[in-house]
Design a protein around this motif. Structure first.
Motif, short mmCIF file in Angstrom:
data_model
loop_
_atom_site.label_atom_id
_atom_site.label_comp_id
_atom_site.label_asym_id
_atom_site.label_seq_id
_atom_site.Cartn_x
_atom_site.Cartn_y
_atom_site.Cartn_z
N GLY A 92 13.12 -22.10 31.31
CA GLY A 92 12.46 -20.80 31.29
C GLY A 92 11.30 -20.71 32.26
N ALA A 93 11.23 -21.64 33.20
CA ALA A 93 10.13 -21.62 34.18
C ALA A 93 10.29 -20.41 35.10
N PRO A 94 9.18 -19.73 35.45
CA PRO A 94 9.30 -18.61 36.39
C PRO A 94 9.93 -19.10 37.69
N ARG A 125 9.68 -16.59 26.88
CA ARG A 125 8.81 -16.22 27.99
C ARG A 125 8.50 -14.73 27.93
N PHE A 163 13.97 -16.42 35.92
CA PHE A 163 13.53 -17.62 35.21
C PHE A 163 14.65 -18.66 35.27
N THR A 164 14.28 -19.94 35.24
CA THR A 164 15.31 -20.98 35.20
C THR A 164 15.92 -20.99 33.80
N VAL A 221 7.91 -11.30 29.73
CA VAL A 221 8.35 -10.71 30.99
C VAL A 221 7.29 -9.71 31.44
N THR A 276 10.23 -13.33 41.64
CA THR A 276 10.29 -11.91 41.31
C THR A 276 10.67 -11.14 42.56
#
Length: 168
Positions: free
Chosen positions: A93-95, A46, A88-89, A48, A98
């Motif tokens: 890797g899902a957002p 992912r 992220f998970t 960033v 923030t």
């Protein structure tokens, strides 16, 4: 002996975070990666939102044999030069959210490794002298489920106690 190696597009920042058989690391190409410990296969990658300056950190409930998943997933967080904290998970890797503090951070966030409902999960210290405690929802993360309350044992009412005393 070396079992596998992996090449990144930039220098790696700090040590890798570790959870659920995966290593999570950030590099100066503004990328966070998840690599399987055993095989070396990349599980996800992912971008960033900012250049990372601190190594990623993992927190949240880790599943165990006696305590399987509770519906709340582990989270990996990355901080960057703009002090924005991206989450992220760990699984996909899902957002996950923030947080942008009001000022630059002076160090890495202090993280409670176990998420608790509506309690502080992360503390950040800013350059302008603020210490900020964040709940998961402040970071736009889902609150972990609350454990159901344990019912209190039944208590006899004053009238029931009086009748029981008279009956003796």
């Amino acid at each position: 002996r070396v079992v596998w190696t992996w090449r990144t597009g930039g220098d790696v920042i700090g040590a890798a975070a570790d959870a659920e058989g995966r290593a999570y690391y950030a590099s100066l190409d503004n990328v966070l990666r998840a690599i399987d410990h055993r095989s070396g296969n990349q599980r996800w990658i992912r971008e960033v939102p900012t250049r990372p300056v601190l190594p990623p950190r993992v927190f949240g409930p880790a599943p165990t044999k006696t305590a399987p998943r509770t519906g709340s997933e582990q989270i990996v967080v990355v901080t960057g030069v703009t002090s924005e904290i991206a989450a992220f998970t760990t699984k996909a890797g899902a957002p996950a959210g923030t947080y942008a503090p009001p000022s630059d951070l002076i160090g890495e966030p202090l993280i409670d490794p176990v998420l608790k409902p509506y309690q502080v999960a992360m503390v950040v210290i800013t350059r302008d002298g603020r210490a900020i405690g964040l709940t998961p929802s402040a970071m736009m993360l889902a609150e972990p489920p609350a454990t159901p309350p344990v019912p209190a044992p039944p208590v006899a009412s004053p009238g029931q106690r009086l009748r029981a005393a008279v009956a003796r």
